[in-house]
Design an enzyme around this catalytic site. Sequence first.
Site, mmCIF file in Angstrom:
data_model
loop_
_atom_site.group_PDB
_atom_site.id
_atom_site.type_symbol
_atom_site.label_atom_id
_atom_site.label_comp_id
_atom_site.label_asym_id
_atom_site.label_seq_id
_atom_site.Cartn_x
_atom_site.Cartn_y
_atom_site.Cartn_z
ATOM 1 N N ASP A 319 -33.285 98.550 65.855
ATOM 2 C CA ASP A 319 -32.415 97.405 65.595
ATOM 3 C C ASP A 319 -33.264 96.153 65.661
ATOM 4 O OD1 ASP A 319 -29.921 98.465 65.143
ATOM 5 O OD2 ASP A 319 -29.622 98.861 67.280
ATOM 6 N N ASP A 356 -23.878 72.391 74.107
ATOM 7 C CA ASP A 356 -23.843 73.710 73.456
ATOM 8 C C ASP A 356 -24.652 74.675 74.302
ATOM 9 O OD1 ASP A 356 -23.997 75.877 71.875
ATOM 10 O OD2 ASP A 356 -24.671 74.831 70.069
ATOM 11 N N GLU A 360 -29.105 79.180 70.840
ATOM 12 C CA GLU A 360 -29.549 78.358 69.704
ATOM 13 C C GLU A 360 -29.468 76.884 70.079
ATOM 14 O OE1 GLU A 360 -27.319 80.807 69.303
ATOM 15 O OE2 GLU A 360 -27.902 82.070 67.612
ATOM 16 N N PHE A 389 -17.967 75.309 68.892
ATOM 17 C CA PHE A 389 -17.951 76.056 67.634
ATOM 18 C C PHE A 389 -16.640 76.809 67.502
ATOM 19 C CE2 PHE A 389 -18.641 79.937 65.251
ATOM 20 C CZ PHE A 389 -19.326 79.464 64.133
ATOM 21 N N SER A 390 -16.057 76.774 66.322
ATOM 22 C CA SER A 390 -14.867 77.608 66.116
ATOM 23 C C SER A 390 -15.006 78.360 64.810
ATOM 24 C CB SER A 390 -13.598 76.731 66.094
ATOM 25 O OG SER A 390 -13.488 76.127 64.829
ATOM 26 N N ARG A 394 -16.463 76.535 61.599
ATOM 27 C CA ARG A 394 -17.835 77.026 61.565
ATOM 28 C C ARG A 394 -18.839 75.893 61.803
ATOM 29 N NH1 ARG A 394 -19.420 79.938 56.733
ATOM 30 N NH2 ARG A 394 -17.920 78.705 55.583
ATOM 31 N N SER A 396 -20.113 72.956 65.110
ATOM 32 C CA SER A 396 -19.901 72.418 66.436
ATOM 33 C C SER A 396 -20.460 71.012 66.423
ATOM 34 C CB SER A 396 -20.605 73.280 67.486
ATOM 35 O OG SER A 396 -22.001 73.197 67.307
ATOM 36 N N ASP A 536 -26.404 101.387 71.424
ATOM 37 C CA ASP A 536 -25.601 101.141 72.615
ATOM 38 C C ASP A 536 -24.110 101.162 72.353
ATOM 39 O OD1 ASP A 536 -25.718 98.877 71.139
ATOM 40 O OD2 ASP A 536 -26.541 97.597 72.723
ATOM 41 N N ASP A 540 -22.408 103.247 67.298
ATOM 42 C CA ASP A 540 -23.710 103.895 67.140
ATOM 43 C C ASP A 540 -23.637 105.393 67.399
ATOM 44 O OD1 ASP A 540 -25.284 101.746 66.453
ATOM 45 O OD2 ASP A 540 -25.642 101.161 68.540
#
Lengths: 701, 580
Positions: A319, A356, A360, A389-390, A394, A396, A536, A540
């Site tokens: 992954d 935030d 990121e 952010f919502s 999309r 913030s 996990d 999967d």
Amino acid sequence: MTTQSLDQLKRPIGLTGSMYMHALFYSLKKFNPILMVRNPVMFVVEVVSVLCTVLWIQALIGYGEAPAWFIGSISAWLWLTVLFANFSEALAEGRGKAQADALRKSRRDASAKLLNEPTYGSLYKTVSSIDLKKGDVLLVEAGEIIASDGEVIEGIASVDESAITGESAPVIRESGGDRSAVTGGTRVLSDWLVIRVTVDMGGGFLDRMIHMIEGAKRQKTPNEIALNILLAAFTIIFLGVCVSLLPFSLYSIEAAGQGNPITVTVLIALLVCLIPTTIGGLLSAIGIAGMDRMIRHNVIATSGRAIEAAGDVDVLLLDKTGTITMGNRMATEFTSAPGILKERLADVAQLASLADETPEGRSIVILAKEKYGLRGRDVHDIHAHFIPFSAQTRMSGINIQPEGKNGKRIIRKGAADAIRMYVVEIGGSFPSTVNLMVQEISRLGATPLVVVENKEVLGVVHLKDIVKGGIKERFSRLRKMGIKTVMITGDNRLTATAIAAEAGVDDFLSEAKPEDKLKLIREYQKGGRLVAMTGDGTNDAPALAQADVAVAMNTGTQSAREAANMVDLDSNPTKLLEIVEIGKQLLMTRGTLTTFSIANDVAKYFAIIPAAFATTYPALDILNIMKLTTPESAILSAVIFNALIITALIPLALKGVGYRAMSAAQLLRRHLLIYGIGGVITPFIGIKLIDMLLIFMGVCQ
Amino acid sequence: MTANGIFQIILYLFVLLLTVKPLGLFMAKVFQRERTFLDPIFGPVERLIYRIAGINPDDEMDWKQNAIAMLIFNFFGLIIVYAIQRLQQFFFLNPQGMSAVSPDSSFNTAVSFTSNTNWQGYSGEMTMSYLTQMLALTVQNFVSSATGIAILVLFIRGLARHSATTLGNFWIDMTRSILYILLPLSIVLALLLISQGVVQNYSPSVEIPLLEPTRDVSGTTVTNQVIVMGPAASQIAIKQLGTNGGGFFNGNSAHPFENPTPLSNFLEMLSILLVAAALCYTYGVMVKDTRQGWAILAAMLIIFIPVVFCTYNAEISGNPKLSASAIDQKTSDINPGGNMEGKEVRFGIANSALWAIATTSASNGSVNSMHDSFTPIGGLAALVMMHLGEVVFGGVGSGLYGIVIFVIVAVFVAGLLVGRTPEYLGHKIETYEMKMASLLILIMPLTVLFLTALAVITTAGKAAVFNTGPHGLSEILYAFTSQGNNNGSAFAGLSVNNPFYNVTGGIAMLIGRYWLAVPTLALAGSLVRKKLVPPSEGTLPIHTPLFIFWLIAIIIIVGVLNFLPALALGPLVEHLLMVQ
């Protein structure tokens, strides 16, 4: 679960004095012929040891075929040969036993609250955890130990799973979703959980783990069986060689007109020296030690077979997130729109991200600070209102309304198309240059984040996946070993291509859905490849079940762990690489010791043949190139060397042959040189030294 | 060693290697049912045979069906050879009026010829009628070698195919190997041999007066000599090509009517290894990787060439004990020098040593000199070539499938050494394969050692020995080594035409052939079912010099270590006593 046992699991258990004592005790128990018969080579040694001892007793009462001290010494060293082999196995098992005991301590006989109705608040009765069955519903409250593996059907709680994972930070377990699986033996720290038992007693994860570690039900792996067959064949052949030697000897005495027939003692000595006792004695220890190495990397394999398969893996499905890249994207650069200063963009972007808390967001604050010396400000000091952010917007951002002043600042950051819609809506315009920037950044595999203040588009922040340090080197090592790496990601093709190139994977699957993984595995397997993957989530599970080597993260769901054949207690997806290396190491240790064992035979022939026929054909003494002093010292030295070499190689058997990433041909050359040529030369030196020592000590003269 | 001798050995190897690729490619075409230039001639015959035998040329069989077909076919062959020998006095083509062969000798010979061993306890010109020689022995020379080739071809398909169940059809592979390979080669070779003076007639023996009368052992004067006749060339050609080795005459290829000239000697010697060497290339073509074939051939040659020179050197060095008696053993223009006892003057030492090693390595068993008279080291070399399990060239077909078994063992251990489940040509080598391979490497040494041990402690076994000292052990060991490996060459010096040796030898030959052939086919049956494992960087390349070296090491370890004690008490100590 106490933190003490936690530490014991995390830290590899070293060999302590008491473990040696235990091993000695268990190695005596292993003399039981019923247990011994599983190992054909050592079984033969045990049988001839008995025979030799009988000959010794016969010699003691005066009917010996050779001096009693000689037969006695040979028998003693034969018994030691068996003991050393037993000891190696017991020592390997000992480590596992100590670990299993630590785990078992945590598994104190807990009681459980069995609910009458599967809802919180229903009546319960207290039962012993041993009486639980699959399907029972339990209530576990703060401070209590979860009595069995199960699935949370109601409630949310923090759980201390350190007994299993060694990770001291508590984890959240709640009903529904990917965090609903709980493991028996872990402890609820806060709140309560209603749990449905998913296994019968003794079948739980912890039980399986203890079984595996203890090696109590250790099954021989296919490769081990195949090697055992070859070793048995060698044993049978050499048995034939030694048995037929007596008639040959009798005939030779007639032919030469002199000499004594070869004694049974010497034939036994020759047999034990020729049959592959070195590998035969250490084979089982190698297998157990391989399992043990996995455990010390905090990986629990459900079978030895899985470990062997790991060595054969051709394709690794990895992954992207968490394995190849750090979990999160990070801001790496600010690109301002024409006419806007970079500093301003950085400042505004930082303001927008102050509150935030996503990785990121934090990375933007840090980048602005590092690049432009902008210090983070407190959201409350600047009278700002944070817009989280919502999914609808999309975006913030932050609204700043300086006290008593005009100039309200409305700052937003978000995906390009979301910002474009927003700007157009409030009457601004989205510059085409910024559009170009956005496309360029996407092409490079990064995610563009557009920043806007009021109606003005200021520029773009590059958010990039950060490839983990050193991962490229690891992949190139894998490539050398002939293993192909395939990155699986939900990203679009563009982004995926860029990251794949940066990480150095051989191939990638972009915009992948869980079912694509399964399809990919099937495709590779159809082509004859062996596929390994980590996973996990519940989604999967099908792919994990299909993969040849499937490593489930311990943080994963119950279904993922059930489908996998290994569980990584550290939940570290990069662990797959170590697993492959351990698998290869296991086979290599077997191969090198087999080669060494067989190569040793050359020197032993040179020691024993001239000695055995010294009275019949003195001319054969030319074969005594080691110049061993007497026939007795020669034969005894060979037998002693044969026994001691087992002890000398126990550390190698337990530790495994050092692994190096190189091509198969290079590995073969290296190992043939060390263990093949070395295996021919070593006994010449060893036997000569022992012979000198025996003479020096006056055992033989 | 003389320059001339070395040149002749090199010339031989050079010509042999030249034939490998064209003949190998041709044989691959035959077994892959492709068109060859012989189709117009033998195609109709082939189709006729299938029609008569009721065989559908497109039918394929799995390993069990093939093994049963092979066993039934060989069993009937054995019965027929036995019956013809026992009943030969009632049949025609018996100008010398040979009577029935004794039951134990008939059994031994029947087993010997069906199992491609061609051990001869009897003396051809004194025992067998022409009909027996042709109908029983020559026919078996063809079908026994064709059986070996057919088993090999089935085995190769096991390695070339994946995820399949069938290996091909024993009947068809056998028919095609006779029609397209053995028969044409034999016809050509027989004609060449006739041109050199090998006899081919049905005349009774001719009695002619001696130029110089002589006396026999009892002292009576002998004035006449009996010159034996018979259809020899047709039998000798296939005897050489099919690694059979059973001579028409007792003298085998030392007899002037069986091998009259140096040229016939060269051709016969070439024929010993011709098919076995070329099959390596056939193997490479059929498994779609010619490097595999060359690697195996290289391993064979790396063992073969040093042994040839070692033998040549031992023979030309002569016997130091004789130097004391003022016997000139120095090589000069008028003296071949060295140990010429038991060697033909027209062939000399180099060609005798080369033949001895070729015939023992190839499981051929024909001789052009008496191995019993070789120096101890020369005899040791011949023994060792057989102890390796007849896998250096070996019998046609059987040698190659034998060496591939060793390749599988080598691959298995090498796979472990590099940390990967071993695989060969894309087939994983697992428990079942190792079971069969282990069985295959342990049967031969056990059979040979057990029977030799039995012979040296029984009166019947010991009574047959002519020589004293360690040479006697060498003779008995050689007899069972030769039969247990289906070689058939005789050390001689042992009177073997008696019930003890005929029966024990017969058992050794049966075990050596069929007990190995069946697990070999079983192994192929298991390999053919495997899924293809495509090669990757991690796959061990098995055509490199390193792997060839490893393969040789495995062959020598398994072959020589088992027999080292026996060899030490036989030829080795004999050599040490000789040089003392």
